[in-house]
Design an enzyme around this catalytic site. Sequence first.
Site, PDB file in Angstrom:
ATOM      1  N   HIS A   1     -12.969   2.106  -0.138  1.00 16.62           N
ATOM      2  CA  HIS A   1     -12.907   1.083   0.926  1.00 16.62           C
ATOM      3  C   HIS A   1     -13.474  -0.251   0.440  1.00 16.62           C
ATOM      4  CE1 HIS A   1     -13.161   4.390   4.264  1.00 16.62           C
ATOM      5  NE2 HIS A   1     -11.901   4.041   4.080  1.00 16.62           N
TER       6      HIS A   1
ATOM      7  N   ASN B   1       0.882  -1.170   0.000  1.00 16.39           N
ATOM      8  CA  ASN B   1       0.000   0.000   0.000  1.00 16.39           C
ATOM      9  C   ASN B   1       0.916   1.215   0.000  1.00 16.39           C
ATOM     10  OD1 ASN B   1      -1.842   2.012   0.396  1.00 16.39           O
ATOM     11  ND2 ASN B   1      -2.802   1.087   2.198  1.00 16.39           N
TER      12      ASN B   1
ATOM     13  N   ARG C   1     -12.557  14.900   7.282  1.00 14.21           N
ATOM     14  CA  ARG C   1     -13.398  15.258   6.128  1.00 14.21           C
ATOM     15  C   ARG C   1     -14.831  15.519   6.572  1.00 14.21           C
ATOM     16  NH1 ARG C   1     -11.566   9.995   3.399  1.00 14.21           N
ATOM     17  NH2 ARG C   1      -9.399  10.452   2.915  1.00 14.21           N
TER      18      ARG C   1
ATOM     19  N   GLU D   1      -7.605  -5.694   4.747  1.00 14.09           N
ATOM     20  CA  GLU D   1      -7.636  -5.334   3.331  1.00 14.09           C
ATOM     21  C   GLU D   1      -6.518  -6.027   2.549  1.00 14.09           C
ATOM     22  OE1 GLU D   1      -8.327  -1.271   5.002  1.00 14.09           O
ATOM     23  OE2 GLU D   1      -8.998  -0.880   2.965  1.00 14.09           O
TER      24      GLU D   1
ATOM     25  N   ARG E   1      -2.431  -2.070  -3.704  1.00 20.76           N
ATOM     26  CA  ARG E   1      -3.697  -1.396  -3.486  1.00 20.76           C
ATOM     27  C   ARG E   1      -3.681  -0.135  -4.341  1.00 20.76           C
ATOM     28  NH1 ARG E   1      -5.413   2.539   1.353  1.00 20.76           N
ATOM     29  NH2 ARG E   1      -7.576   2.775   0.706  1.00 20.76           N
TER      30      ARG E   1
END
Length: 380
Positions: free
Chosen positions: A162, A7, A223, A365, A73
């Site tokens: 996601h 990642n 956010r 993940e 990823r």
Amino acid sequence: MKYLIINSGSSSIKYKLFDMDSFALLASGLIEKIGEKNSAIKNHKQGFETMESLLNKSGVLKSFDMLSAIGHRVVHGGEKFKNPILIDDEVIKVIKELIPLAPLHNPANLEGIKSAMEHAKDIPNIAVFDTAFHQTLPDYAYLYALPFEMYEKHQIRRYGFHGTSHSFVAKKTAEYIKKPLEALNLITLHLGNGASVAAIKNGKSIDTSMGMTPLEGLIMGTRSGDIDGGVIFYLARNLGFSVDEIDTLLNKNSGLKGICKNNDLREIMNLAQNSDKLAKLAIEMFVYRIKKYIGSYLAILGKVDAIVFTGGIGENAAKIREKICIGLENIGIILDSEKNSKPLKDINKLNKKGKIKLFAVRTNEELEIAVQMKKLLVGN
Ligand code: ADP
């Protein structure tokens, strides 16, 4: 058979090494501060060299030549990538073309890909996209009500993110319930620093809260999530904000941080316990937005078999899970406080009663990426 999962961020590379016969995690780590002042690691290529020597020293991997594949990823796959794909020049070109949709993430992901390809020349590299799981959204869910050519000519639409996490926890839940995923309707809540919710019908994502970018939807660490687009005009016209300043305001200085000056929920919960009013308000707002999404996804799914909590907050913050479920008893969401307070194993059931099952699931993940790669490369 060993897979290395990468990642790659702008100044970091997270990695996990798996044995793909047993799916065991052999090693994991983080190379940080790449390219930063005073850092010995000047670029991603050097990051890969460091990673290789760390893996060598720990005795789990002699060299990258021993790998069967490297997985990456990649945040934005646009409409082009619905599945994992073997990376070649054409794939790199398309990931580059998608940079305007993910200006922060895709360039960093590409750095990782290029370095891996240079550093381990004969190993297949696979891209797995955060957006791919949501490519099953129907048009009426992914379109914004803008002039249609904004979609046709400029690809402005909801993509969702996601995806590997939503997919992983959905599969894990199906395994636990012992039903095929294709027979289940789920609401999956990935609540971390970034947060999103997905409506999964018969195993497929039919809606999700993040949009063209990861800004939309739930209130997140920094956010804003959903806001009236009119706020943006107001900021520009009346307060003199530039586009970049608005971007920074909404992506980096809003959300929990915007309300109470802190984006770490653990710390916010401590502050709230000490009667910090804005910390309390931030938690109320965070929970309220999640409840609104649960309500709307119950409506679009009609029947929901389970709600699944994951991500740093969803996995660990029992109090937040409780706050989310309070008041939803009449629609069949009945959290058991004793079960909810137990430390999380891989998957914990959180209810005894109620027609909607509740779970906390530890997401993984990287493992999901590895599993999807294996399916592509060896067929299972
Ligand atoms: P990211 O989106 O960066 O991967 P994580 O999924 O690791 O983030 O989630 C980070 C969030 O999870 C932070 O707000 C952190 O405070 C919260 N968190 C982690 N552990 C706990 C805990 N035990 N209780 C409450 N919040 C927690």
